[in-house]
Structures are given as C-alpha cells and as structure tokens.
Write an enzyme that holds these catalytic residues in place. Structure first.
Site, short mmCIF file in Angstrom:
data_model
loop_
_atom_site.label_atom_id
_atom_site.label_comp_id
_atom_site.label_asym_id
_atom_site.label_seq_id
_atom_site.Cartn_x
_atom_site.Cartn_y
_atom_site.Cartn_z
N SER A 25 -81.65 -27.82 96.10
CA SER A 25 -80.36 -28.06 95.41
C SER A 25 -80.14 -27.09 94.27
O SER A 25 -79.01 -26.89 93.83
CB SER A 25 -80.27 -29.46 94.83
OG SER A 25 -81.06 -30.36 95.47
N ASP A 81 -82.80 -40.12 85.29
CA ASP A 81 -82.91 -40.57 86.69
C ASP A 81 -83.59 -41.95 86.72
O ASP A 81 -84.34 -42.30 85.80
CB ASP A 81 -83.70 -39.59 87.55
CG ASP A 81 -83.39 -39.75 89.03
OD1 ASP A 81 -82.63 -38.93 89.59
OD2 ASP A 81 -83.85 -40.74 89.65
N ASP A 97 -80.89 -45.96 84.26
CA ASP A 97 -79.82 -46.13 85.24
C ASP A 97 -78.52 -45.62 84.61
O ASP A 97 -78.10 -46.11 83.56
CB ASP A 97 -79.72 -47.64 85.54
CG ASP A 97 -78.69 -47.95 86.61
OD1 ASP A 97 -77.89 -47.05 86.96
OD2 ASP A 97 -78.70 -49.09 87.10
N LYS A 162 -71.50 -34.06 92.24
CA LYS A 162 -71.50 -34.05 93.71
C LYS A 162 -70.52 -35.12 94.21
O LYS A 162 -70.50 -36.23 93.68
CB LYS A 162 -72.90 -34.35 94.22
CG LYS A 162 -72.92 -34.52 95.73
CD LYS A 162 -74.24 -34.28 96.34
CE LYS A 162 -75.25 -35.40 96.04
NZ LYS A 162 -76.58 -34.95 96.41
C1 LIG Z 1 -80.13 -35.68 95.39
S1 LIG Z 1 -81.15 -36.37 94.16
C2 LIG Z 1 -80.87 -35.31 92.80
C3 LIG Z 1 -81.51 -33.97 92.95
C4 LIG Z 1 -81.57 -33.18 91.65
N1 LIG Z 1 -80.25 -32.75 91.24
C5 LIG Z 1 -82.42 -31.96 91.77
O1 LIG Z 1 -81.89 -30.87 91.77
O2 LIG Z 1 -83.65 -32.09 91.84
C6 LIG Z 1 -80.27 -37.83 93.73
C7 LIG Z 1 -80.91 -38.63 92.62
O3 LIG Z 1 -79.99 -39.62 92.19
C8 LIG Z 1 -80.78 -40.64 91.59
N2 LIG Z 1 -79.96 -41.84 91.32
C9 LIG Z 1 -79.31 -42.61 92.22
N3 LIG Z 1 -78.71 -43.64 91.58
C10 LIG Z 1 -78.98 -43.51 90.25
C11 LIG Z 1 -78.65 -44.27 89.08
N4 LIG Z 1 -77.90 -45.37 89.17
N5 LIG Z 1 -79.10 -43.86 87.88
C12 LIG Z 1 -79.89 -42.74 87.78
N6 LIG Z 1 -80.23 -41.99 88.86
C13 LIG Z 1 -79.80 -42.36 90.07
C14 LIG Z 1 -81.87 -40.84 92.61
O4 LIG Z 1 -82.98 -41.50 92.02
C15 LIG Z 1 -82.16 -39.40 93.03
O5 LIG Z 1 -83.28 -38.90 92.35
#
Ligand SMILES: C[S@@+](CC[C@H](N)C(=O)[O-])C[C@H]1O[C@@H](n2cnc3c(N)ncnc32)[C@H](O)[C@@H]1O
Length: 308
Positions: A25, A81, A97, A162
């Site tokens: 990413s 995260d 969160d 995103k």
């Molecule tokens: C696609 S990954 C992100 C990748 C990151 N941008 C990178 O480059 O490494 C999506 C992330 O969203 C996080 N996520 C989902 N819901 C969330 C929430 N309510 N609060 C914080 N993080 C959340 C997940 O734990 C996951 O790690």
C-alpha cells in the site's frame, strides 16, 4: 496457494520488500503524492495516519517528513489502529478505535491541542462476506474518519481516504464537498484496476463558518453534520442530506511506465533486473503477535505435547 489461483503478490509486493515497506500500500500513497504533492509541503507539521497497521503509510510519512533537510523538530506523526504496530521512527503509535471520540482527544493531547495539517485513512474493516453489510460497515468507517478529520484538521488542511466506488459514493463526495474546496477521486496504478478501491483526496479544508464539529458517541452522522451548509449563507442550498449529489473529478495516478498491478511480469521484463541473481529477502517486520507465539513459548518450556 492452489495451482490454479493467481499469485496476488504482484510487482508492488516485491518492490515493497526491496524498499523495506511493510505493505505494498505504500506505493498507493507515494503515487497519490506524485500527483497531488500533499506531502511535499514544507509547512507540514502535524500528521495523522488513521487505520495505519501494519504501517507502510506511516513509513512513507516518516521518510517524507523526516529524511530530508526540511525536517524540523516540531513535526509529529500519530498513527492509529485497532491492532498493535511495531515501532516506526518518528511515529507515535496509538492502539485505538477511530470510531470512538476518546481517540480524537488522545491525538489532540499528543499534538499539544494543536490542529493537524494532514489526515489520511486507509481503513478497511474485517469482511464478513455479506456484501451489503460489508459495504455499510466500510462506509461507516470512512464517515468516522471524515468526522475525526473535520474535528482535527486546521483550515486549509488535507484529508486522504480509501473509498470503494459503490452505489452511494456520490453521496460521500457531496458530504466532503461541504467541508473541502477541492475533492478528487484518485486511482493509483498500484491499486488493482479490477478492484473498486479508490482514494478521495480532499484539499483545502474549509468548513462552513459557525459550524462546530463535535464528536459524541450518542449522536448520529446527521446530527454531526447539522448546520453544515454549502456556502454558509446561501439560501438556495439546503442541509447536507437534502442537497443534490456531486460527481468528483476522477484522476488516474502513476505514469503509464509504472508497473501495472494487474499484470504478471517475468524477470526479463523488469528493466535492469535481468542480471541480478534471485535471492529471497527477510521479512520487513516480524509479526507482532503471531498465533504460534503460545506454541513457541510452550515448546521452549518443554511443555508442548502432541495430541493423540
Ligand atoms: C488495509 S489496512 C491499512 C494498511 C496501512 N495503511 C499500511 O499501509 O500498512 C486497514 C487497517 O484498518 C484497521 N481498522 C479497521 N477498523 C478500524 C477502526 N475502527 N479503528 C482503527 N483501525 C481500524 C485494521 O485494523 C487494519 O489494520
């Protein structure tokens, strides 16, 4: 991986390993920046990376903000995260969160109550396989990121998130249009063409005058945006949920020479790579909490028994 399935580890996966990024990413953010230059602004000081694990966007932010002569001591990056993240130079990680108002307070605390210049979110919830539910939860996560950004961004700030270009995406464009002067839907070449994924780049944060965003667990999205009018005094437009939907301009990012994430490349296709002997690379980062951790611990103590 079965023989018939396509290997999802594309060129960007390989490049990420070579360049020490935790995920492919990273190239999405880099290609977005090549087009919009939001990370090249020398006045950038406080940056928030929402939904940041495993941390490749934070790595990009850290390298962009701290590894050149412009770096100043007052720059700060906060990454949030639900999952734990291994440390990254110059990045403060928060396990929290993004949908909870307390997270906003914790970020503001880290910024000494000063507003942010840049907020990004690459959030994706765990999918259930129930398409409508997944789409709804994804929309709610984007909305939470937007609400948090609205509370923390300084005027003129940038928000990048995103999105998935589903049925009601024009509604989201309208909502962002109330808060930012420029809203663009962008698709980097490293984001697979076969996926609905895209990124919304919202520039020049400019909320309606008099509107005070406030996060509260008990309030709905409608209540949050209450009083948020486009051009605050304009009599011919209604509140955000009653006005017509917008279409954001679409921008493809990354030159045609850059790698296509849906293509398969062979060694000889990779410029300059043909003479380089193949070698395997170590993982960029060790797993933070692998499921086999307990087994290793038991084995070390000689307590691992084989089930019969
Ligand atoms: C696609 S990954 C992100 C990748 C990151 N941008 C990178 O480059 O490494 C999506 C992330 O969203 C996080 N996520 C989902 N819901 C969330 C929430 N309510 N609060 C914080 N993080 C959340 C997940 O734990 C996951 O790690």
């Amino acid at each position: 991986m079965g023989k018939s399935s396509k290997d999802k580890r594309d060129l960007y996966y390989r490049k990420a390993k070579e360049q020490g990024y935790r995920a492919r990413s990273a190239f999405k953010l880099l290609q977005l920046n090549d087009e919009f230059h939001f990370l090249d602004d020398p006045s950038l000081k406080r940056v928030v990376d929402l939904c940041a694990a495993p941390g490749s966007w934070s790595q990009v932010l850290s390298r962009k903000l701290f590894q050149d002569e412009r770096a100043t001591a007052d720059r700060k990056i906060v990454a949030v995260d639900l999952q734990t993240m291994s440390p990254i130079d110059h990045v403060t990680t928060l396990q929290a969160d993004i949908t909870h108002p307390r997270t906003l307070a914790r970020i503001l605390e880290l910024f000494g109550d000063q507003k942010a210049d840049f907020v990004c979110s690459d959030g994706a919830p765990d999918v259930t396989g129930l398409h409508d539910l997944d789409e709804y939860v994804q929309q709610q996560l984007i909305m939470s990121a937007l609400q948090l950004a609205a509370c923390i961004l300084k005027p003129g700030g940038t928000f990048v998130a995103k999105i998935f270009r589903g049925r009601d995406i024009d509604m989201l464009y309208s909502q962002m249009g109330y808060l930012f002067d420029r809203v663009t839907c962008a698709k980097p070449r490293s984001s697979r063409g076969t996926s609905l994924e895209a990124f919304i780049v919202c520039q020049q944060y400019n909320p309606p005058s008099g509107w005070q965003p406030r996060l509260d667990l008990d309030q709905s999205v409608q209540e949050f945006f209450q009083g948020c009018f486009r051009g605050s005094d304009s009599p011919d437009v209604g509140p955000w949920h009653e006005t017509p939907r917008d279409i954001a301009p679409f921008m493809a990012c990354g030159s045609l020479d850059s790698f296509d994430s849906d293509a398969t490349y062979h060694g000889q296709d990779l410029q300059g790579d043909s003479d380089v002997p193949r070698r395997s690379l170590d993982p960029v980062q060790q797993p933070t909490n692998p499921p086999y951790k307990q087994a290793l611990e038991l084995k070390r103590k000689g307590k691992l028994t084989r089930a019969v």
